[in-house]
Design an enzyme around this catalytic site. Structure first.
Site, PDB file in Angstrom:
ATOM      1  N   SER A 156      -9.930   5.117  -2.299  1.00 30.28           N
ATOM      2  CA  SER A 156      -8.578   4.552  -2.235  1.00 30.28           C
ATOM      3  C   SER A 156      -8.614   3.168  -2.845  1.00 30.28           C
ATOM      4  CB  SER A 156      -8.134   4.463  -0.766  1.00 30.28           C
ATOM      5  OG  SER A 156      -6.969   3.683  -0.625  1.00 30.28           O
ATOM      6  N   TYR A 169      -9.401   2.454   8.191  1.00 29.19           N
ATOM      7  CA  TYR A 169      -9.243   3.126   6.899  1.00 29.19           C
ATOM      8  C   TYR A 169      -9.920   2.326   5.794  1.00 29.19           C
ATOM      9  CZ  TYR A 169      -6.843   5.712   3.162  1.00 29.19           C
ATOM     10  OH  TYR A 169      -6.558   6.477   2.047  1.00 29.19           O
TER      11      TYR A 169
END
Length: 274
Positions: A156, A169
């Site tokens: 990401s 995350y």
């Protein structure tokens, strides 16, 4: 419960014909988009993830019919190492090999760090990071024995930069990029490449729901949510598509990418260029 259904292997056609790919977290969204692109290039596919069985089997049959490849569905829980090892072994038994592993499975939880539930931290790390490790560990053995393989980890933009309230995350995705580098160094001489793809915001049904939710909660139009909230950090002010992410993954699995390993490719509209 392990395998819900499996369709026979077929030859397929395209640059990835004769190869088999596992894409974790692929019953919807980015993972399903990646699986469809790999199938369009001729790869047999193992779908993995959760959701209504009828909807999943519709995708299984659609991919097989549209691209003429074998498709298998496995409901392995990516937070459970034994499930992951079983999924890899079952795919190798069915297709003869796992040539491509795409670690896409992931979850998100948002909260201030001092309020972040420890059980949510553990869950995010287990699926987003440890799950990828266990899958790579199991798949690498067969790849090493054959002297070839492609591993692509879907990280990401948050694997490269931080954002408030996304501690688990961001930590998991940073860790996934580090894991990518280590595995690439270890496996380079065995003909195995290991790379990461780092998307920004990608258009999926979950993102569409998020737009509606934020528009209601902030009392602003959808267009303003898209531009000023979700895409605030993406200079191109547009969502990537799942097909674009799939195309980058397919390239990394092709012969043209044989010398690309240990790197992270950003597909984020310029987010991490700042």
């Amino acid at each position: 419960m392990n395998i819900v259904q499996s369709l026979p292997a077929k030859a397929g056609s395209g640059e990835l014909a004769g190869r088999a790919a596992i894409v974790t977290g692929s019953t919807s969204g980015i993972g399903l988009g990646i699986a469809r692109v790999l199938a369009s290039r001729g790869a047999a596919i193992v779908l993995n993830g959760f959701g209504p069985v009828d909807a999943i089997m519709k995708e299984v049959n659609a991919i097989s019919a549209e691209f003429g490849v074998g498709v298998r569905y496995d409901d392995a829980d990516m937070s459970k190492p034994d499930d992951i090892a079983r999924m890899i072994a079952a795919a190798e038994d069915h297709f003869g090999a796992v040539d491509i592993l795409v670690n896409n499975a992931g979850i998100q939880y948002v909260a201030p760090i001092d309020e972040f539930p420890p059980e949510k931290w553990d869950q995010v790390i287990a699926i987003n990071l440890s799950g990828a490790f266990h899958a790579m560990r199991a798949a690498a053995r067969g790849m090493k024995s054959r002297g070839s393989g492609r591993i692509v980890n879907i990280a990401s933009a948050h694997g490269l930069v931080g954002s408030p309230f996304k501690s688990a995350y961001t930590a998991a995705k940073h860790g996934l990029i580090g894991l990518t580098k280590v595995a690439a160094l270890e496996l380079a001489e065995q003909g195995i490449t290991v790379n990461a793809v780092c998307p920004g915001y990608v258009w999926t049904p979950l993102v569409e729901k998020q737009i509606d939710d934020q528009a209601r909660s902030h009392g602003i139009p959808r267009e303003q949510v898209v531009r000023d909230v979700l895409l605030k950090k993406q200079p191109n002010k547009r969502f990537s598509t799942v097909e674009e992410i799939g195309g980058v993954v397919a390239f990394l699995c092709s012969k043209d990418a044989a010398s690309i390993t240990g790197t992270s490719i950003s597909v984020d509209g310029g987010w991490t260029a700042e």
